[in-house]
Design a protein around this motif. Structure first.
Motif, mmCIF file in Angstrom:
data_model
loop_
_atom_site.group_PDB
_atom_site.id
_atom_site.type_symbol
_atom_site.label_atom_id
_atom_site.label_comp_id
_atom_site.label_asym_id
_atom_site.label_seq_id
_atom_site.Cartn_x
_atom_site.Cartn_y
_atom_site.Cartn_z
ATOM 1 N N ALA A 1 -8.273 3.814 -4.066
ATOM 2 C CA ALA A 1 -8.060 4.733 -2.952
ATOM 3 C C ALA A 1 -9.082 4.443 -1.858
ATOM 4 N N THR B 1 -10.654 5.037 2.019
ATOM 5 C CA THR B 1 -10.786 5.881 3.198
ATOM 6 C C THR B 1 -11.774 5.183 4.118
ATOM 7 N N ASP C 1 0.843 5.936 0.213
ATOM 8 C CA ASP C 1 0.115 7.140 0.653
ATOM 9 C C ASP C 1 -0.779 6.829 1.844
ATOM 10 N N THR D 1 -5.577 2.306 -9.720
ATOM 11 C CA THR D 1 -5.196 2.637 -8.351
ATOM 12 C C THR D 1 -6.474 2.760 -7.552
ATOM 13 N N MET E 1 -14.167 2.915 -1.161
ATOM 14 C CA MET E 1 -13.049 2.608 -2.039
ATOM 15 C C MET E 1 -13.283 3.349 -3.345
ATOM 16 N N SER F 1 -2.156 -0.152 -5.935
ATOM 17 C CA SER F 1 -2.255 -0.311 -7.386
ATOM 18 C C SER F 1 -2.508 -1.776 -7.709
ATOM 19 N N SER G 1 -17.005 5.660 -6.380
ATOM 20 C CA SER G 1 -16.657 5.102 -5.075
ATOM 21 C C SER G 1 -17.651 4.024 -4.689
ATOM 22 N N ILE H 1 0.857 -1.182 0.000
ATOM 23 C CA ILE H 1 0.000 0.000 0.000
ATOM 24 C C ILE H 1 0.897 1.237 0.000
ATOM 25 N N ALA I 1 -6.502 5.951 5.720
ATOM 26 C CA ALA I 1 -6.594 6.061 4.267
ATOM 27 C C ALA I 1 -5.345 5.437 3.670
ATOM 28 N N TRP I 2 -5.511 4.798 2.514
ATOM 29 C CA TRP I 2 -4.378 4.234 1.795
ATOM 30 C C TRP I 2 -4.756 4.027 0.341
ATOM 31 N N LYS I 3 -3.734 3.786 -0.468
ATOM 32 C CA LYS I 3 -3.931 3.483 -1.886
ATOM 33 C C LYS I 3 -3.185 2.195 -2.209
#
Length: 98
Positions: A69, A71, A46, A67, A83, A59, A90, A44, A55-57
């Motif tokens: 994202a 929260t 960011d 990607t 997501m 790929s 989302s 993961i 929060a994370w991202k």
């Protein structure tokens, strides 16, 4: 921290429900770890944590390069949130501590 550890995620996507595993580690306000699904695992990036909010991202390459994202919020042994899938919008996700 309350978010450290292993989690099982269920994500609602345009292609139906998907499952993933998530391993998280916090250091101050930084969140690191790995997320795996369908035999693939990725680091993961960011990642942030602030109290019970995270929060994370990540790929992915399957079913297409994207990607994702995330929260969300942790409450005890569960988490939930949204997501983001780029131009597709989302979608909700839930998680339980493994």
């Amino acid at each position: 921290m309350a978010v450290d550890g292993n989690w099982n995620l269920t994500m609602t996507t345009p292609m139906g429900e998907r499952s993933a595993t998530l391993t998280l580690k916090t250091a101050g306000g930084t969140l690191t770890g790995t997320q795996g699904a369908e035999g693939n695992t990725a680091e993961i990036f960011d990642g942030t944590v602030n109290g019970d909010e995270l929060a994370w991202k990540v790929s992915i390459t399957n079913p297409m390069p994207l990607t994702l994202a995330f929260t969300g919020k942790v409450s005890g042994d569960s988490m939930n949130g949204e997501m983001g899938i780029g131009p597709m919008g989302s979608f909700p996700f839930t998680g339980t501590r493994a």
